[in-house]
Motif scaffolding. Structure first.
Motif, mmCIF file in Angstrom:
data_model
loop_
_atom_site.group_PDB
_atom_site.id
_atom_site.type_symbol
_atom_site.label_atom_id
_atom_site.label_comp_id
_atom_site.label_asym_id
_atom_site.label_seq_id
_atom_site.Cartn_x
_atom_site.Cartn_y
_atom_site.Cartn_z
ATOM 1 N N SER A 1 -7.119 -0.005 0.861
ATOM 2 C CA SER A 1 -8.573 0.473 0.851
ATOM 3 C C SER A 1 -8.963 1.757 0.027
ATOM 4 O O SER A 1 -8.030 2.426 -0.362
ATOM 5 N N GLU A 2 -10.122 1.817 -0.204
ATOM 6 C CA GLU A 2 -10.889 3.095 -0.969
ATOM 7 C C GLU A 2 -10.240 4.425 -0.433
ATOM 8 O O GLU A 2 -9.907 4.888 -1.019
ATOM 9 N N SER B 1 -1.609 -4.578 0.075
ATOM 10 C CA SER B 1 -2.724 -4.100 -0.652
ATOM 11 C C SER B 1 -3.876 -4.989 -0.837
ATOM 12 O O SER B 1 -3.682 -6.240 -0.883
ATOM 13 N N GLU C 1 -7.964 -4.617 -5.549
ATOM 14 C CA GLU C 1 -8.856 -4.012 -6.030
ATOM 15 C C GLU C 1 -8.851 -2.583 -6.074
ATOM 16 O O GLU C 1 -9.414 -1.901 -6.798
ATOM 17 N N TYR C 2 -8.060 -2.086 -5.391
ATOM 18 C CA TYR C 2 -7.646 -0.302 -5.255
ATOM 19 C C TYR C 2 -6.200 0.084 -5.904
ATOM 20 O O TYR C 2 -5.248 -0.492 -5.272
ATOM 21 N N LYS D 1 -6.796 5.026 -0.994
ATOM 22 C CA LYS D 1 -6.412 5.484 -2.628
ATOM 23 C C LYS D 1 -6.891 6.995 -2.569
ATOM 24 O O LYS D 1 -6.289 7.615 -3.082
ATOM 25 N N GLN D 2 -7.935 7.255 -2.001
ATOM 26 C CA GLN D 2 -8.504 8.707 -2.057
ATOM 27 C C GLN D 2 -7.670 9.527 -1.532
ATOM 28 O O GLN D 2 -7.300 10.610 -2.045
ATOM 29 N N TYR E 1 -4.313 3.010 -8.654
ATOM 30 C CA TYR E 1 -4.346 3.952 -9.325
ATOM 31 C C TYR E 1 -2.793 4.141 -10.142
ATOM 32 O O TYR E 1 -1.841 3.679 -9.691
ATOM 33 N N CYS F 1 0.954 -1.160 -0.118
ATOM 34 C CA CYS F 1 0.143 -0.183 0.134
ATOM 35 C C CYS F 1 0.788 1.250 -0.175
ATOM 36 O O CYS F 1 1.557 1.544 0.883
#
Length: 172
Positions: free
Chosen positions: A127-128, A110, A113-114, A131-132, A116, A98
């Protein structure tokens, strides 16, 4: 003197628990490698698919290639050929750990599924929300994660998995 003795004793207890299996699930993380389980890179996800299909794709284990002592899997022969021709292009940043957590000095696996892609490099997240946060603060977090990864890659460190995080056994 006391700190060195304490550090030695803590390492001894942790290493003994690893050897004896008392501590539960343990693993050694080698920061210069790619996140893998049982020699399978990225848990069987197709690293080329992130770039070509813009999706996290679990491969069906039909198309595979051995690279850096790991088995890489792909959803089709085209992706396999693309990887073989330029594997470094499709390697995830920071070994697939991550990116957000690494910027905060944590080595965390990680959730594939998340993800970039930034400047043709694949970044993965736990996690989402991670990522954000990464996306919102990339200009600050990218240099921090890069510095941390470089430091980890040049030092031999052993980590013990505790739940969803890792304890650095080389710290005070």
């Amino acid at each position: 003197m006391f700190m060195n003795l304490t550090k030695f004793l803590m390492k001894t207890v942790f290493l003994t628990s690893i050897v004896l299996g008392v501590s539960g699930c343990t693993k050694t993380v080698e920061p210069e490698t790619v996140m893998s389980v049982d020699g399978i890179a990225l848990d069987g996800y197709d690293s080329v698919a992130y770039f070509e299909s813009y999706a996290a794709v679990q491969a069906d284990f039909t198309h595979n290639y051995s690279y850096e002592d790991l088995e890489w899997y792909f959803e089709n022969s085209t992706h396999l050929d693309m990887f073989i021709s330029d594997p470094e292009r499709y390697m995830p940043a920071f070994g697939g750990f991550c990116a957000y957590e690494l910027a905060h000095e944590n080595v965390v696996p990680s959730n594939l599924e998340y993800w970039y892609i930034h400047d043709e490099k694949l970044y993965l997240f736990s996690s989402e929300s991670a990522k954000q946060e990464w996306f919102d603060e990339i200009s600050t977090l990218l240099p921090l994660a890069t510095k941390q990864w470089e430091m980890l890659s040049t030092e031999e460190e052993v980590f013990e998995e505790i739940g969803d995080s890792f304890i650095n056994l080389d710290e005070n």
